[in-house]
Enzyme design. Structure first.
Site, mmCIF file in Angstrom:
data_model
loop_
_atom_site.group_PDB
_atom_site.id
_atom_site.type_symbol
_atom_site.label_atom_id
_atom_site.label_comp_id
_atom_site.label_asym_id
_atom_site.label_seq_id
_atom_site.Cartn_x
_atom_site.Cartn_y
_atom_site.Cartn_z
ATOM 1 N N GLU A 1 9.169 -8.413 -3.658
ATOM 2 C CA GLU A 1 9.074 -9.650 -2.856
ATOM 3 C C GLU A 1 10.040 -9.598 -1.670
ATOM 4 O OE1 GLU A 1 7.990 -13.250 -4.623
ATOM 5 O OE2 GLU A 1 7.113 -12.295 -6.386
ATOM 6 N N GLY A 2 10.186 -8.422 -1.089
ATOM 7 C CA GLY A 2 11.071 -8.221 0.072
ATOM 8 C C GLY A 2 12.406 -7.675 -0.376
ATOM 9 N N GLY B 1 31.236 1.725 -24.030
ATOM 10 C CA GLY B 1 30.177 2.663 -24.414
ATOM 11 C C GLY B 1 28.976 1.939 -25.002
ATOM 12 N N THR C 1 1.506 -5.926 -9.676
ATOM 13 C CA THR C 1 1.888 -6.560 -10.945
ATOM 14 C C THR C 1 0.684 -7.230 -11.595
ATOM 15 O OG1 THR C 1 4.117 -6.942 -10.139
ATOM 16 C CG2 THR C 1 3.404 -8.316 -11.982
ATOM 17 N N GLN D 1 43.554 -9.335 -19.127
ATOM 18 C CA GLN D 1 43.285 -9.998 -17.848
ATOM 19 C C GLN D 1 42.281 -9.241 -16.976
ATOM 20 O OE1 GLN D 1 47.207 -10.840 -16.265
ATOM 21 N NE2 GLN D 1 47.255 -12.805 -17.310
ATOM 22 N N ILE E 1 32.102 -4.299 -19.472
ATOM 23 C CA ILE E 1 32.772 -5.073 -20.529
ATOM 24 C C ILE E 1 32.346 -4.566 -21.914
ATOM 25 C CG2 ILE E 1 32.895 -7.386 -21.595
ATOM 26 C CD1 ILE E 1 32.766 -8.516 -18.674
ATOM 27 N N GLU F 1 0.857 -1.200 0.000
ATOM 28 C CA GLU F 1 0.000 0.000 0.000
ATOM 29 C C GLU F 1 0.885 1.239 0.000
ATOM 30 O OE1 GLU F 1 -2.559 -0.245 3.409
ATOM 31 O OE2 GLU F 1 -3.567 -2.039 2.648
ATOM 32 N N SER G 1 7.610 -2.423 3.059
ATOM 33 C CA SER G 1 8.364 -3.422 3.828
ATOM 34 C C SER G 1 7.618 -3.797 5.104
ATOM 35 C CB SER G 1 9.739 -2.857 4.187
ATOM 36 O OG SER G 1 10.455 -2.573 3.011
HETATM 37 C C1 LIG Z 1 7.576 -3.222 -10.418
HETATM 38 C C2 LIG Z 1 7.034 -3.585 -9.057
HETATM 39 C C3 LIG Z 1 6.154 -4.630 -8.944
HETATM 40 C C4 LIG Z 1 5.584 -4.935 -7.694
HETATM 41 N N1 LIG Z 1 4.613 -5.904 -7.624
HETATM 42 C C5 LIG Z 1 3.922 -6.052 -6.446
HETATM 43 C C6 LIG Z 1 2.777 -6.914 -6.377
HETATM 44 O O1 LIG Z 1 2.408 -7.565 -7.355
HETATM 45 N N2 LIG Z 1 2.110 -6.982 -5.206
HETATM 46 C C7 LIG Z 1 2.492 -6.294 -4.099
HETATM 47 O O2 LIG Z 1 1.816 -6.396 -3.063
HETATM 48 N N3 LIG Z 1 3.585 -5.483 -4.122
HETATM 49 C C8 LIG Z 1 4.292 -5.332 -5.269
HETATM 50 N N4 LIG Z 1 5.371 -4.496 -5.329
HETATM 51 C C9 LIG Z 1 5.766 -3.767 -4.126
HETATM 52 C C10 LIG Z 1 7.101 -4.213 -3.556
HETATM 53 O O3 LIG Z 1 6.985 -5.479 -2.977
HETATM 54 C C11 LIG Z 1 7.548 -3.115 -2.566
HETATM 55 O O4 LIG Z 1 7.918 -1.992 -3.357
HETATM 56 C C12 LIG Z 1 8.697 -3.550 -1.689
HETATM 57 O O5 LIG Z 1 8.286 -4.549 -0.787
HETATM 58 C C13 LIG Z 1 9.284 -2.382 -0.883
HETATM 59 O O6 LIG Z 1 8.312 -1.612 -0.280
HETATM 60 P P1 LIG Z 1 8.324 -0.019 -0.490
HETATM 61 O O7 LIG Z 1 8.412 0.235 -1.947
HETATM 62 O O8 LIG Z 1 7.171 0.557 0.231
HETATM 63 O O9 LIG Z 1 9.667 0.460 0.153
HETATM 64 P P2 LIG Z 1 9.904 0.831 1.703
HETATM 65 O O10 LIG Z 1 9.374 -0.239 2.562
HETATM 66 O O11 LIG Z 1 9.436 2.219 1.932
HETATM 67 O O12 LIG Z 1 11.492 0.788 1.767
HETATM 68 C C14 LIG Z 1 12.321 1.879 1.398
HETATM 69 C C15 LIG Z 1 13.751 1.515 1.810
HETATM 70 O O13 LIG Z 1 13.817 1.360 3.239
HETATM 71 C C16 LIG Z 1 14.332 0.075 3.550
HETATM 72 N N5 LIG Z 1 13.727 -0.401 4.802
HETATM 73 C C17 LIG Z 1 12.418 -0.479 5.115
HETATM 74 N N6 LIG Z 1 12.270 -0.982 6.338
HETATM 75 C C18 LIG Z 1 13.506 -1.231 6.831
HETATM 76 C C19 LIG Z 1 14.015 -1.777 8.037
HETATM 77 N N7 LIG Z 1 13.213 -2.184 9.024
HETATM 78 N N8 LIG Z 1 15.358 -1.867 8.183
HETATM 79 C C20 LIG Z 1 16.193 -1.478 7.202
HETATM 80 N N9 LIG Z 1 15.773 -0.970 6.026
HETATM 81 C C21 LIG Z 1 14.439 -0.862 5.841
HETATM 82 C C22 LIG Z 1 13.995 -0.803 2.356
HETATM 83 O O14 LIG Z 1 14.835 -1.945 2.279
HETATM 84 C C23 LIG Z 1 14.218 0.177 1.215
HETATM 85 O O15 LIG Z 1 15.584 0.231 0.934
HETATM 86 C C24 LIG Z 1 5.980 -4.212 -6.540
HETATM 87 C C25 LIG Z 1 6.924 -3.184 -6.662
HETATM 88 C C26 LIG Z 1 7.443 -2.857 -7.900
HETATM 89 C C27 LIG Z 1 8.403 -1.701 -7.996
#
Ligand SMILES: Cc1cc2nc3c(=O)[nH]c(=O)nc-3n(C[C@H](O)[C@H](O)[C@H](O)COP(=O)(O)OP(=O)(O)OC[C@H]3O[C@@H](n4cnc5c(N)ncnc54)[C@H](O)[C@@H]3O)c2cc1C
Length: 384
Positions: free
Chosen positions: A364-365, A341, A157, A280, A338, A126, A131
């Site tokens: 997915e996390g 440009g 997605t 190399q 590799i 949402e 996360s």
């Molecule tokens: C192309 C695309 C397809 C997707 N498809 C789906 C889908 O089909 N269904 C669905 O439900 N979701 C989907 N997502 C959502 C996706 O799973 C989330 O974007 C992702 O889980 C991260 O959540 P967020 O974008 O809110 O980032 P945030 O949670 O706001 O994170 C921002 C940053 O803070 C870091 N962070 C957050 N909490 C912590 C913590 N406790 N400790 C350390 N670092 C932290 C994160 O690692 C990240 O680097 C999709 C996203 C994209 C871009």
């Protein structure tokens, strides 16, 4: 656990041929039009690719986890948009129904998903809950024989194409964490369900995401997955455990493709009177990439076998996702280097792959969330 090596080999061979002869030649078309051509969707239906992971009783191929990651190694070798189109039916959009759905829900939806006649999407994220998915705010309040859903799901997605949405929503707003969340199957066309504008993404052209918006959407109570409230977050986490191994395997396929392309380029491109592959410093980038792909492949196969043998692979799936997707990013970077440009212009696939594979470390996390899962499991085990 490979059930039948010969049958799997036939499937992998035909998939390799399909990827090499049909999908790779159409990658530019997909990138330019931002669409998967209908004839390719039809071929994927005919090959049974929408139902790879669904059991045979529902019309799928019922592959094991080890078989699935072997398939993902192959599919990863082409634009991720192709895999994304079939990915939700094989993973996040269907596995919740398969694992926790009622017999009626399984019979109603899984055969259509397996055939590819129906597409699914998974709605967890949402605007304010990424996360920290357990803090989600979408509500589903019981009203007689219905639940009334309100809230917005982000980055979903296949949402523009899906006929059903697996939606995680809070049935008990009194419980703020995971325990208040339930999972629903919401059909497209349900009054009160609408879609946002398609997201403009860095890569993955041809794969589409958008918001799914619920405004007093009336969902029949029979659509509650498993008919049980309060276990929706557990369902979502089970789905993601499996999904993480799949994404790890895809990253390995993509890394292998990028490395193959880079090696081919390094053998052809001449500087200082010889192919750059003879330098190399180029060889070091090739060798580091080869070794890392091999390590990731071993890790994913091991985790998949453990899962097939009934082990809880929460730690291993997170290790595999973290290592493989980060490895894929390093390989992408070296392979651009590799190409010199040429790696920065769109004539070569590496420019597109470099952008495409960036997503693997986020959805997915994120990598950070995998680190938290691994460490949390380590600490829990140490304190037992
Ligand atoms: C192309 C695309 C397809 C997707 N498809 C789906 C889908 O089909 N269904 C669905 O439900 N979701 C989907 N997502 C959502 C996706 O799973 C989330 O974007 C992702 O889980 C991260 O959540 P967020 O974008 O809110 O980032 P945030 O949670 O706001 O994170 C921002 C940053 O803070 C870091 N962070 C957050 N909490 C912590 C913590 N406790 N400790 C350390 N670092 C932290 C994160 O690692 C990240 O680097 C999709 C996203 C994209 C871009």
């Amino acid at each position: 656990m490979i059930r039948d090596t010969e049958t799997l080999q036939i499937l992998l061979d035909s998939l390799r041929q399909f990827v090499g002869e049909v999908l790779i030649p159409r990658e530019n078309e997909v990138a330019e039009t931002d669409m998967i051509p209908e004839d390719i969707v039809e071929r994927m239906r005919e090959m049974g690719l929408f139902g790879l992971t669904l059991p045979e009783e529902f019309g799928g191929l019922g592959v094991t986890m080890e078989e699935e990651v072997n398939i993902a190694f192959e599919l990863g070798r082409t634009s991720p948009a192709f895999r994304s189109y079939i990915g939700t039916n094989n993973g996040i959009g269907s596995i919740g129904i398969l694992l926790d759905g009622t017999p009626e829900q399984k019979h109603n939806y899984l055969p259509k998903l397996a055939s590819g006649k129906l597409l699914s999407a998974f709605c967890l994220t949402e605007p304010d809950a990424g996360s920290d998915a357990a803090s989600l705010k979408t509500t589903a309040l019981r009203n007689g024989e219905h639940y009334i859903l309100n809230g917005t799901k982000r980055f979903i997605t296949n949402a523009p194409h899906a006929g059903i949405y697996t939606v995680m929503a809070r049935t008990n707003p009194e419980i703020k964490g995971a325990g208040g969340i339930s999972a629903f199957i919401v059909e497209r066309g349900t009054p009160g369900v609408s879609l946002g504008k398609p997201d403009h993404k860095m890569g993955h052209k041809g794969a589409h995401t958008c918001d799914v918006i619920f405004e007093n959407a009336q969902v029949p109570a029979s659509q509650l997955i498993g008919g049980i409230e309060g276990v929706g977050f557990k369902t979502a986490m089970k789905v993601l455990d499996k999904g993480r191994l799949h994404i790890a395997a895809l990253s390995i396929g993509a890394a292998q493709r990028m490395l193959d392309d880079a090696l081919g380029y390094a053998l052809e491109r001449k500087q200082f009177g010889k192919p750059i592959a003879e330098f190399q410093l180029i060889q070091a980038m090739l060798a580091d990439s080869k070794a890392e792909i091999y390590a990731a492949r071993c890790m994913v196969l091991d985790a998949a076998r453990l899962r097939d043998n009934g082990h809880n692979v929460s730690t291993e799936a997170s290790c595999a996702k973290m290592f493989s997707t980060e490895m894929c990013g390093r390989v992408a970077d070296r392979c651009v280097q590799i190409h010199g440009g040429a790696g920065y212009v769109s004539e070569y696939a590496i420019e597109r792959f470099y952008r495409d594979v960036r997503l693997f470390r986020i959805y997915e996390g994120t990598t950070q969330i995998q680190q938290l899962v691994i460490a949390k499991n380590m600490i829990r085990d140490a304190q037992r």
